[in-house]
Design an enzyme around this catalytic site. Structure first.
Site, PDB file in Angstrom:
ATOM      1  N   GLU A  29     -46.625 -43.611   8.544  1.00 64.22           N
ATOM      2  CA  GLU A  29     -46.726 -42.151   8.566  1.00 64.22           C
ATOM      3  C   GLU A  29     -48.108 -41.673   8.995  1.00 64.22           C
ATOM      4  O   GLU A  29     -48.233 -40.666   9.710  1.00 64.22           O
ATOM      5  CB  GLU A  29     -46.361 -41.586   7.186  1.00 64.22           C
ATOM      6  CG  GLU A  29     -44.887 -41.632   6.853  1.00 64.22           C
ATOM      7  CD  GLU A  29     -44.400 -43.029   6.511  1.00 64.22           C
ATOM      8  OE1 GLU A  29     -43.176 -43.273   6.578  1.00 64.22           O
ATOM      9  OE2 GLU A  29     -45.251 -43.886   6.157  1.00 64.22           O
ATOM     10  N   HIS A  70     -37.309 -39.937  -2.730  1.00 62.17           N
ATOM     11  CA  HIS A  70     -36.580 -39.324  -1.628  1.00 62.17           C
ATOM     12  C   HIS A  70     -36.174 -37.881  -1.943  1.00 62.17           C
ATOM     13  O   HIS A  70     -35.272 -37.344  -1.308  1.00 62.17           O
ATOM     14  CB  HIS A  70     -35.313 -40.116  -1.286  1.00 62.17           C
ATOM     15  CG  HIS A  70     -35.563 -41.496  -0.799  1.00 62.17           C
ATOM     16  ND1 HIS A  70     -35.819 -42.543  -1.652  1.00 62.17           N
ATOM     17  CD2 HIS A  70     -35.607 -42.012   0.453  1.00 62.17           C
ATOM     18  CE1 HIS A  70     -36.003 -43.646  -0.955  1.00 62.17           C
ATOM     19  NE2 HIS A  70     -35.884 -43.352   0.324  1.00 62.17           N
TER      20      HIS A  70
END
Length: 357
Positions: free
Chosen positions: A80, A149
Site C-alpha cells: 500500500e 476488513h
C-alpha cells in the site's frame, strides 16, 4: 423526478443525454465513471491490487484492463505504501492516478505518503507541483470482515489539511462525485461503503426493503456528469429535526424516520472535507434539533466535529442538545457487527429523546 433534481449542485452532463439513464448499483456506477474518465483523459491511470485482469475484489474495475490496456489499468504488488507513493509521483509528473486500496483497513501503511507527501505537495512547492490523485477504497462493515476488513477511518483523513474526503451513498452520486474527484487537482480519499455496493439494507431488516433498482438514485445518466465536491444532498425535507449522515447510514436513518413517521430533514453530507457547513447550519436553524449518525467509533469520530460546529453556529437555535448515534468504542466485532451498527433501536431512541426535549 428528473435526473437534475436528484442531488443539489449537479453540473449538467456534458455529452450525455439526461433522458438516457440506466439503473445501476454502486459497483456498476463506479465502473462506469472509471471507464468514462479513462476514455476522456489519457492521463488517467488505474492501479492497485487485482484491479487489472481480475477486475477488483468487488468487481469495480471489471473489464477496464481489457478495454483500455495494461498500461492504463494495471496490477501492483501488495504494498500500500508503494501504491500510494507511486501515485504521488504520477500526479507530480502530470498524470491523474486512481489507486485502489483493496480495503480501507489496509490504507495505514500508506498514511505517511498521504499525509507527508500528497497532502502537502502543492503547498511545499508553492503550487509548482500538485498531486491530483483519487484513492478509492471500500470501507465500513457489512460483509462480516472482522477487524481487518471493516473499519471506518474517515475522521483520520478529514484531520489532514490538503486532503479531501468523499463518501457517496447512492450510485448516482458515486459516479458524479468520482468524476469530480478524478478531475480535481488535490488528493482525494474516496470511501466506498461496501455494505451498499449492491443496494441498501441487504440482510438488515426482517421484512424486505424496497427493491434498490426502483430507487430514483439508482437511475444513472449515461455519459459524463459531475457533482461538485462540498455540496450536501437534501434526502428529505422536514421541520422536526435535522439528521446528518453519510454513506450507509443515510439509508438506515431514512428508513427509521420513515417507519417512525418523523418529519425529519435528512442531509447526506457526501463530502466531509470540504464540508457543506452552510447547508447544515440552515437546516439546524430551521428545525432546532440535530441528530448525527455514523458507523465509526464515537470518540474522536467525525460526528464530534459536526457536533462542535453545530453547537458553535446554531447554539441559540437549538431546542435540545445535539445527539450522536455511532459505532461503539471497541475493536470492530466479527460475528456481532450487526449489533455494532447504529440501527433502528438506537436511532429511534435518540429521535425520541430529541423530540421529548
Amino acid at each position: 423526478m428528473s435526473t437534475a433534481e436528484m442531488s443539489t449542485g449537479v453540473t449538467e452532463p456534458k455529452g450525455a443525454n439526461n433522458d438516457t439513464v440506466r439503473r445501476l448499483n454502486m459497483i456498476e456506477a463506479i465502473n462506469d465513471a472509471l471507464d468514462i474518465m479513462l476514455e476522456r483523459d489519457p492521463d488517467v491511470i488505474v492501479l492497485g491490487e487485482d484491479v487489472g485482469y481480475f477486475g477488483g475484489v468487488f468487481r469495480c474495475t471489471a473489464g477496464l484492463q481489457e478495454k483500455h490496456g495494461k498500461t492504463r489499468v494495471f496490477d501492483t504488488p501488495i504494498s500500500e505504501c508503494g501504491i500510494i507513493g507511486v501515485a504521488v509521483g504520477m500526479g507530480a509528473y502530470g498524470l491523474r492516478p486512481v489507486p485502489e486500496i483493496q480495503f480501507a483497513d489496509y490504507i495505514y501503511p500508506g498514511l505517511d505518503q498521504l499525509v507527508s507527501e500528497a497532502a502537502r505537495l502543492r503547498y511545499r512547492s508553492a503550487t509548482e507541483y500538485i498531486a491530483p490523485m483519487t484513492v478509492r477504497t471500500p470501507f465500513g462493515g457489512g460483509i462480516f470482515g472482522g477487524q481487518t476488513h471493516s473499519q471506518s477511518p474517515e475522521a483520520l483523513f478529514t484531520h489532514v489539511s490538503g486532503l479531501k474526503t468523499v463518501i457517496p451513498s447512492t450510485p448516482y452520486d458515486a459516479k458524479g462525485l468520482l468524476i469530480s474527484c478524478i478531475e480535481d487537482n488535490d488528493p482525494v480519499i474516496f470511501f466506498e461503503p461496501k455494505r451498499i455496493y449492491n443496494g441498501p439494507f441487504s440482510g438488515y431488516y426482517d421484512k424486505p426493503a424496497e427493491p434498490w433498482k426502483r430507487h430514483p438514485q439508482s437511475e444513472v445518466p449515461e455519459g459524463y456528469y459531475r457533482i461538485p465536491l462540498g455540496k450536501a444532498r437534501t434526502v428529505t425535507e422536514g421541520e422536526a429535526l435535522t439528521v446528518l449522515a453519510y454513506g450507509t447510514m443515510v439509508h438506515v436513518a431514512e428508513s427509521v424516520c420513515r417507519e417512525k413517521g418523523v418529519d425529519a430533514e435528512i442531509l447526506d453530507l457526501r463530502t466531509l472535507a470540504p464540508l457543506d457547513i452552510e447547508a447544515i447550519e440552515a437546516s439546524v436553524k430551521k428545525t432546532g434539533r440535530c441528530l448525527i449518525v455514523h458507523e465509526a467509533t464515537r470518540t474522536s469520530g467525525f460526528g464530534a466535529e459536526l457536533s462542535a460546529l453545530v453547537t458553535e453556529r446554531c447554539f441559540y437555535h437549538l431546542e435540545a442538545p445535539v445527539e450522536r448515534v455511532t459505532g461503539f468504542d471497541t475493536p470492530y466485532p466479527h460475528s456481532l457487527e450487526w449489533a455494532y451498527f447504529p440501527g433502528p433501536i438506537r436511532i429511534g431512541e435518540a429521535i425520541d429523546q430529541l423530540l421529548s426535549e
